[in-house]
Scaffold this motif. Structure first.
Motif, PDB file in Angstrom:
ATOM      1  N   ALA A 103       0.823  -1.202   0.000  1.00 25.06           N
ATOM      2  CA  ALA A 103       0.000   0.000   0.000  1.00 25.06           C
ATOM      3  C   ALA A 103       0.859   1.254   0.000  1.00 25.06           C
ATOM      4  O   ALA A 103       2.031   1.227   0.370  1.00 25.06           O
ATOM      5  CB  ALA A 103      -0.911   0.004   1.233  1.00 25.06           C
ATOM      6  N   ASP A 104       0.229   2.334  -0.431  1.00 31.95           N
ATOM      7  CA  ASP A 104       0.771   3.672  -0.250  1.00 31.95           C
ATOM      8  C   ASP A 104      -0.407   4.558   0.139  1.00 31.95           C
ATOM      9  O   ASP A 104      -1.483   4.042   0.448  1.00 31.95           O
ATOM     10  CB  ASP A 104       1.521   4.169  -1.492  1.00 31.95           C
ATOM     11  N   ALA A 105      -0.232   5.853   0.119  1.00 27.44           N
ATOM     12  CA  ALA A 105      -1.281   6.761   0.589  1.00 27.44           C
ATOM     13  C   ALA A 105      -2.512   6.786  -0.312  1.00 27.44           C
ATOM     14  O   ALA A 105      -3.572   7.238   0.117  1.00 27.44           O
ATOM     15  CB  ALA A 105      -0.716   8.179   0.707  1.00 27.44           C
ATOM     16  N   TYR A 106      -2.391   6.266  -1.532  1.00 25.78           N
ATOM     17  CA  TYR A 106      -3.460   6.439  -2.507  1.00 25.78           C
ATOM     18  C   TYR A 106      -4.140   5.160  -2.963  1.00 25.78           C
ATOM     19  O   TYR A 106      -5.254   5.195  -3.461  1.00 25.78           O
ATOM     20  CB  TYR A 106      -2.919   7.204  -3.719  1.00 25.78           C
ATOM     21  N   ASP A 107      -3.499   4.028  -2.785  1.00 26.35           N
ATOM     22  CA  ASP A 107      -4.082   2.770  -3.241  1.00 26.35           C
ATOM     23  C   ASP A 107      -3.311   1.610  -2.606  1.00 26.35           C
ATOM     24  O   ASP A 107      -2.399   1.824  -1.800  1.00 26.35           O
ATOM     25  CB  ASP A 107      -4.029   2.676  -4.768  1.00 26.35           C
ATOM     26  N   ALA A 108      -3.703   0.413  -2.974  1.00 27.05           N
ATOM     27  CA  ALA A 108      -3.059  -0.786  -2.438  1.00 27.05           C
ATOM     28  C   ALA A 108      -3.289  -1.936  -3.408  1.00 27.05           C
ATOM     29  O   ALA A 108      -4.085  -1.823  -4.355  1.00 27.05           O
ATOM     30  CB  ALA A 108      -3.634  -1.133  -1.062  1.00 27.05           C
ATOM     31  N   GLU A 109      -2.613  -3.039  -3.144  1.00 30.22           N
ATOM     32  CA  GLU A 109      -2.794  -4.254  -3.932  1.00 30.22           C
ATOM     33  C   GLU A 109      -2.627  -5.452  -3.006  1.00 30.22           C
ATOM     34  O   GLU A 109      -1.660  -5.509  -2.228  1.00 30.22           O
ATOM     35  CB  GLU A 109      -1.766  -4.319  -5.058  1.00 30.22           C
ATOM     36  N   ILE A 110      -3.567  -6.377  -3.083  1.00 32.89           N
ATOM     37  CA  ILE A 110      -3.452  -7.610  -2.294  1.00 32.89           C
ATOM     38  C   ILE A 110      -2.440  -8.500  -2.995  1.00 32.89           C
ATOM     39  O   ILE A 110      -2.659  -8.927  -4.130  1.00 32.89           O
ATOM     40  CB  ILE A 110      -4.814  -8.310  -2.141  1.00 32.89           C
ATOM     41  N   ILE A 111      -1.346  -8.776  -2.320  1.00 32.73           N
ATOM     42  CA  ILE A 111      -0.271  -9.592  -2.869  1.00 32.73           C
ATOM     43  C   ILE A 111      -0.475 -11.063  -2.504  1.00 32.73           C
ATOM     44  O   ILE A 111      -0.269 -11.952  -3.321  1.00 32.73           O
ATOM     45  CB  ILE A 111       1.107  -9.102  -2.344  1.00 32.73           C
ATOM     46  N   ARG A 112      -0.867 -11.307  -1.276  1.00 36.23           N
ATOM     47  CA  ARG A 112      -1.102 -12.673  -0.799  1.00 36.23           C
ATOM     48  C   ARG A 112      -2.400 -12.677   0.001  1.00 36.23           C
ATOM     49  O   ARG A 112      -2.525 -11.977   1.002  1.00 36.23           O
ATOM     50  CB  ARG A 112       0.071 -13.136   0.075  1.00 36.23           C
ATOM     51  N   MET A 113      -3.369 -13.458  -0.460  1.00 36.77           N
ATOM     52  CA  MET A 113      -4.645 -13.564   0.247  1.00 36.77           C
ATOM     53  C   MET A 113      -4.430 -14.299   1.564  1.00 36.77           C
ATOM     54  O   MET A 113      -3.735 -15.314   1.618  1.00 36.77           O
ATOM     55  CB  MET A 113      -5.669 -14.312  -0.609  1.00 36.77           C
ATOM     56  N   ALA A 114      -5.010 -13.767   2.608  1.00 36.41           N
ATOM     57  CA  ALA A 114      -4.924 -14.396   3.927  1.00 36.41           C
ATOM     58  C   ALA A 114      -5.798 -15.642   3.951  1.00 36.41           C
ATOM     59  O   ALA A 114      -6.856 -15.674   3.323  1.00 36.41           O
ATOM     60  CB  ALA A 114      -5.388 -13.416   4.997  1.00 36.41           C
ATOM     61  N   PRO A 115      -5.376 -16.659   4.685  1.00 38.35           N
ATOM     62  CA  PRO A 115      -6.244 -17.824   4.843  1.00 38.35           C
ATOM     63  C   PRO A 115      -7.512 -17.436   5.601  1.00 38.35           C
ATOM     64  O   PRO A 115      -7.493 -16.535   6.433  1.00 38.35           O
ATOM     65  CB  PRO A 115      -5.399 -18.816   5.640  1.00 38.35           C
ATOM     66  N   GLU A 116      -8.579 -18.129   5.303  1.00 37.18           N
ATOM     67  CA  GLU A 116      -9.860 -17.829   5.943  1.00 37.18           C
ATOM     68  C   GLU A 116     -10.084 -18.718   7.155  1.00 37.18           C
ATOM     69  O   GLU A 116      -9.941 -19.929   7.085  1.00 37.18           O
ATOM     70  CB  GLU A 116     -11.003 -18.026   4.951  1.00 37.18           C
ATOM     71  N   GLU A 117     -10.409 -18.060   8.267  1.00 38.92           N
ATOM     72  CA  GLU A 117     -10.819 -18.737   9.498  1.00 38.92           C
ATOM     73  C   GLU A 117     -12.132 -18.086   9.896  1.00 38.92           C
ATOM     74  O   GLU A 117     -12.142 -17.033  10.538  1.00 38.92           O
ATOM     75  CB  GLU A 117      -9.768 -18.546  10.606  1.00 38.92           C
ATOM     76  N   LYS A 118     -13.236 -18.696   9.505  1.00 41.42           N
ATOM     77  CA  LYS A 118     -14.548 -18.066   9.703  1.00 41.42           C
ATOM     78  C   LYS A 118     -14.879 -17.867  11.179  1.00 41.42           C
ATOM     79  O   LYS A 118     -14.666 -18.754  11.993  1.00 41.42           O
ATOM     80  CB  LYS A 118     -15.636 -18.899   9.040  1.00 41.42           C
ATOM     81  N   LEU A 119     -15.399 -16.681  11.460  1.00 46.70           N
ATOM     82  CA  LEU A 119     -15.869 -16.378  12.809  1.00 46.70           C
ATOM     83  C   LEU A 119     -17.120 -17.187  13.126  1.00 46.70           C
ATOM     84  O   LEU A 119     -17.900 -17.504  12.221  1.00 46.70           O
ATOM     85  CB  LEU A 119     -16.231 -14.898  12.922  1.00 46.70           C
ATOM     86  N   ALA A 120     -17.324 -17.474  14.384  1.00 48.30           N
ATOM     87  CA  ALA A 120     -18.572 -18.098  14.825  1.00 48.30           C
ATOM     88  C   ALA A 120     -19.712 -17.105  14.574  1.00 48.30           C
ATOM     89  O   ALA A 120     -19.518 -15.893  14.691  1.00 48.30           O
ATOM     90  CB  ALA A 120     -18.485 -18.453  16.301  1.00 48.30           C
ATOM     91  N   PRO A 121     -20.910 -17.594  14.228  1.00 49.30           N
ATOM     92  CA  PRO A 121     -22.030 -16.687  13.917  1.00 49.30           C
ATOM     93  C   PRO A 121     -22.325 -15.655  15.013  1.00 49.30           C
ATOM     94  O   PRO A 121     -22.584 -14.486  14.704  1.00 49.30           O
ATOM     95  CB  PRO A 121     -23.213 -17.638  13.709  1.00 49.30           C
ATOM     96  N   ALA A 122     -22.271 -16.040  16.277  1.00 48.49           N
ATOM     97  CA  ALA A 122     -22.561 -15.091  17.361  1.00 48.49           C
ATOM     98  C   ALA A 122     -21.507 -13.986  17.414  1.00 48.49           C
ATOM     99  O   ALA A 122     -21.834 -12.812  17.599  1.00 48.49           O
ATOM    100  CB  ALA A 122     -22.640 -15.816  18.702  1.00 48.49           C
ATOM    101  N   ARG A 123     -20.239 -14.345  17.244  1.00 48.26           N
ATOM    102  CA  ARG A 123     -19.173 -13.336  17.248  1.00 48.26           C
ATOM    103  C   ARG A 123     -19.308 -12.430  16.026  1.00 48.26           C
ATOM    104  O   ARG A 123     -19.109 -11.231  16.118  1.00 48.26           O
ATOM    105  CB  ARG A 123     -17.804 -13.991  17.286  1.00 48.26           C
ATOM    106  N   ARG A 124     -19.624 -12.992  14.858  1.00 52.45           N
ATOM    107  CA  ARG A 124     -19.803 -12.190  13.648  1.00 52.45           C
ATOM    108  C   ARG A 124     -20.915 -11.156  13.863  1.00 52.45           C
ATOM    109  O   ARG A 124     -20.751  -9.978  13.560  1.00 52.45           O
ATOM    110  CB  ARG A 124     -20.146 -13.067  12.448  1.00 52.45           C
TER     111      ARG A 124
END
Length: 155
Positions: A103-124
């Motif tokens: 990222a910089d002050a004006y934009d960004a780019e996702i270089i590596r997608m983070a693994p997904e760890e889904k939140l529990a429905p109540a926490r979400r």
């Protein structure tokens, strides 16, 4: 769109602005300096179009990264966790199993997608309600700076 001159913002805030702009282009809304729980404050919390929650920590230098001892406590409050850094940052320092955004002050780019760890429905549900409440309070305070804080918020 806020085009505050970059010299008035700190390095981490510049990264957060670029990240927020980029995420918006993907349908995400975000809040900077979001407090998911007492004692924690994430640089950017993003809410996606399907209710997904991402945490993005913005690191402006090696020292900034090395002084962060709380980041693992953020993992239980999001579906995906990312680091946002500039292109000069030594990315070999960043832990495996986390996402990477340039990222910089004006934009960004996702270089590596983070693994997904889904939140529990109540926490979400709790996090989305807190996200909405915090966003609404910030908007109210922006529109009416003399508004007194509510009993459960800090000024």
């Amino acid at each position: 769109m806020d085009d505050t001159p970059p010299q008035t913002l700190q390095a981490g805030q510049l990264l957060a602005r670029g990240v927020s702009r980029h995420l918006r282009s993907h349908g995400y809304v975000s809040i900077e300096e979001f407090v998911p729980a007492r004692g924690l404050r994430v640089d950017v919390m993003a809410l996606g179009p399907k209710g997904e929650l991402w945490v993005i920590e913005c690191k402006s230098s090696r020292a900034d990264f090395q002084s962060d001892s709380k980041w693992q406590g953020y993992l239980e409050w999001c579906d995906r966790y990312f680091w946002a850094v500039d292109t000069e940052f030594p990315t070999d320092l960043l832990p495996e199993g986390t996402g990477l955004i340039f990222a910089d002050a004006y934009d960004a780019e996702i270089i590596r997608m983070a693994p997904e760890e889904k939140l529990a429905p109540a926490r979400r549900k709790k996090m989305i309600q807190k996200f909405a409440t915090d966003a609404a309070r910030r908007l109210q305070r922006f529109r009416d700076p003399k508004l007194a804080p509510m009993p459960d918020e800090t000024p």
